[in-house]
Write a protein that holds these residues in place. Structure first.
Motif, PDB file in Angstrom:
ATOM      1  N   HIS A  41      -3.516   1.882  -2.213  1.00 15.72           N
ATOM      2  CA  HIS A  41      -4.741   1.755  -1.436  1.00 15.72           C
ATOM      3  C   HIS A  41      -4.694   0.535  -0.518  1.00 15.72           C
ATOM      4  CE1 HIS A  41      -9.061   0.946  -0.670  1.00 15.72           C
ATOM      5  NE2 HIS A  41      -9.049   2.239  -0.475  1.00 15.72           N
ATOM      6  N   ALA A  42      -4.056  -0.540  -0.932  1.00 19.21           N
ATOM      7  CA  ALA A  42      -3.962  -1.742  -0.090  1.00 19.21           C
ATOM      8  C   ALA A  42      -3.240  -1.433   1.220  1.00 19.21           C
ATOM      9  CB  ALA A  42      -3.250  -2.861  -0.838  1.00 19.21           C
ATOM     10  N   TYR A  43      -2.191  -0.617   1.169  1.00 17.46           N
ATOM     11  CA  TYR A  43      -1.482  -0.246   2.397  1.00 17.46           C
ATOM     12  C   TYR A  43      -2.366   0.645   3.262  1.00 17.46           C
ATOM     13  CZ  TYR A  43       2.919  -1.833   0.198  1.00 17.46           C
ATOM     14  OH  TYR A  43       3.905  -2.559  -0.398  1.00 17.46           O
ATOM     15  N   TRP A  44      -3.069   1.567   2.630  1.00 14.68           N
ATOM     16  CA  TRP A  44      -3.997   2.437   3.345  1.00 14.68           C
ATOM     17  C   TRP A  44      -4.993   1.596   4.131  1.00 14.68           C
ATOM     18  CZ3 TRP A  44      -5.224   7.319   4.721  1.00 14.68           C
ATOM     19  CH2 TRP A  44      -6.545   7.583   5.077  1.00 14.68           C
ATOM     20  N   GLU A  45      -5.569   0.613   3.461  1.00 17.49           N
ATOM     21  CA  GLU A  45      -6.577  -0.237   4.093  1.00 17.49           C
ATOM     22  C   GLU A  45      -6.008  -0.973   5.307  1.00 17.49           C
ATOM     23  OE1 GLU A  45     -10.325  -2.009   4.711  1.00 17.49           O
ATOM     24  OE2 GLU A  45      -9.757  -0.320   3.462  1.00 17.49           O
ATOM     25  N   LEU A  74      -1.036 -10.403   1.999  1.00 15.82           N
ATOM     26  CA  LEU A  74      -0.982  -9.571   3.199  1.00 15.82           C
ATOM     27  C   LEU A  74       0.410  -9.614   3.814  1.00 15.82           C
ATOM     28  CD1 LEU A  74      -2.466  -7.797   5.321  1.00 15.82           C
ATOM     29  CD2 LEU A  74      -2.622  -9.899   6.655  1.00 15.82           C
ATOM     30  N   SER A  75       1.003 -10.782   3.896  1.00 13.14           N
ATOM     31  CA  SER A  75       2.336 -10.919   4.484  1.00 13.14           C
ATOM     32  C   SER A  75       3.346 -10.057   3.718  1.00 13.14           C
ATOM     33  CB  SER A  75       2.762 -12.378   4.484  1.00 13.14           C
ATOM     34  OG  SER A  75       4.008 -12.523   5.108  1.00 13.14           O
ATOM     35  N   HIS A  76       3.249 -10.065   2.408  1.00 10.63           N
ATOM     36  CA  HIS A  76       4.141  -9.248   1.572  1.00 10.63           C
ATOM     37  C   HIS A  76       3.907  -7.752   1.860  1.00 10.63           C
ATOM     38  CE1 HIS A  76       6.534  -8.078  -1.886  1.00 10.63           C
ATOM     39  NE2 HIS A  76       5.551  -7.274  -2.245  1.00 10.63           N
ATOM     40  N   ALA A  77       2.646  -7.328   1.924  1.00  3.73           N
ATOM     41  CA  ALA A  77       2.333  -5.922   2.182  1.00  3.73           C
ATOM     42  C   ALA A  77       2.822  -5.507   3.566  1.00  3.73           C
ATOM     43  CB  ALA A  77       0.825  -5.679   2.053  1.00  3.73           C
ATOM     44  N   VAL A  78       2.625  -6.349   4.559  1.00  4.42           N
ATOM     45  CA  VAL A  78       3.077  -6.024   5.912  1.00  4.42           C
ATOM     46  C   VAL A  78       4.597  -5.925   5.943  1.00  4.42           C
ATOM     47  CG1 VAL A  78       3.220  -6.888   8.297  1.00  4.42           C
ATOM     48  CG2 VAL A  78       1.015  -6.838   7.106  1.00  4.42           C
TER      49      VAL A  78
END
Length: 160
Positions: A41-45, A74-78
């Protein structure tokens, strides 16, 4: 020092129902996205927030704020989204320390492909379960919480 104001039985029941229901709703949403779209869900957002911008880009600091994420998380997710080809980073020409996250065409396509299943899951676990009147009430309650916390100076990343 004043004695703590303990919750009444009714307050405790309401608090626990709120906590347990929100955890379960987000768990079900996250599981559906993982299963059907191979994304949490974090990536979806992140993808949604970028897609809502006319140029499909946001400064990383602003993206962290609107997704209520720490800068490092956020940096890790990106970085993971970059590996998938869904997001690219661009340097900020006016601020050497700043950068932008940009939704790629592949990222937009992944978002579009995932949307029908995600919307159906949100409908199933929340919208249809509550119905129009209770959903509107939930909207009013949630808005009151957000506005009250913002008025006290609480920021998206948890600082007050």
């Amino acid at each position: 020092m004043a004695a703590p104001r303990w919750l009444t039985d009714d307050e405790q029941r309401a608090w626990r129902a709120y906590v347990e229901s929100t955890k379960l709703v987000f768990d079900l949403i996250d599981r559906q996205l993982q299963r059907d779209a191979d994304m949490p869900h974090a990536y979806w957002e992140i993808l949604v927030r970028l897609s809502e911008r006319p140029d499909r880009r946001l400064r990383m600091s602003e993206l962290a704020d609107v997704t209520r994420s720490s800068r490092s998380r956020l940096s890790h997710a990106v970085a993971r989204l970059e590996e998938r080809g869904w997001v690219e980073r661009e340097d900020c020409e006016t601020d050497r320390r700043g950068s932008f996250a940009v939704l790629t065409d592949a990222g937009h396509a992944a978002l579009v492909a995932a949307a029908p299943g995600h919307v159906e899951q949100v409908r199933e676990v929340l919208v249809d379960r509550l119905g129009p009147e209770r959903l509107a009430e939930l909207g009013r309650i949630s808005t009151a919480l957000l506005e009250g916390l913002a008025a006290e100076g609480h920021t998206p990343n948890g600082a007050a």
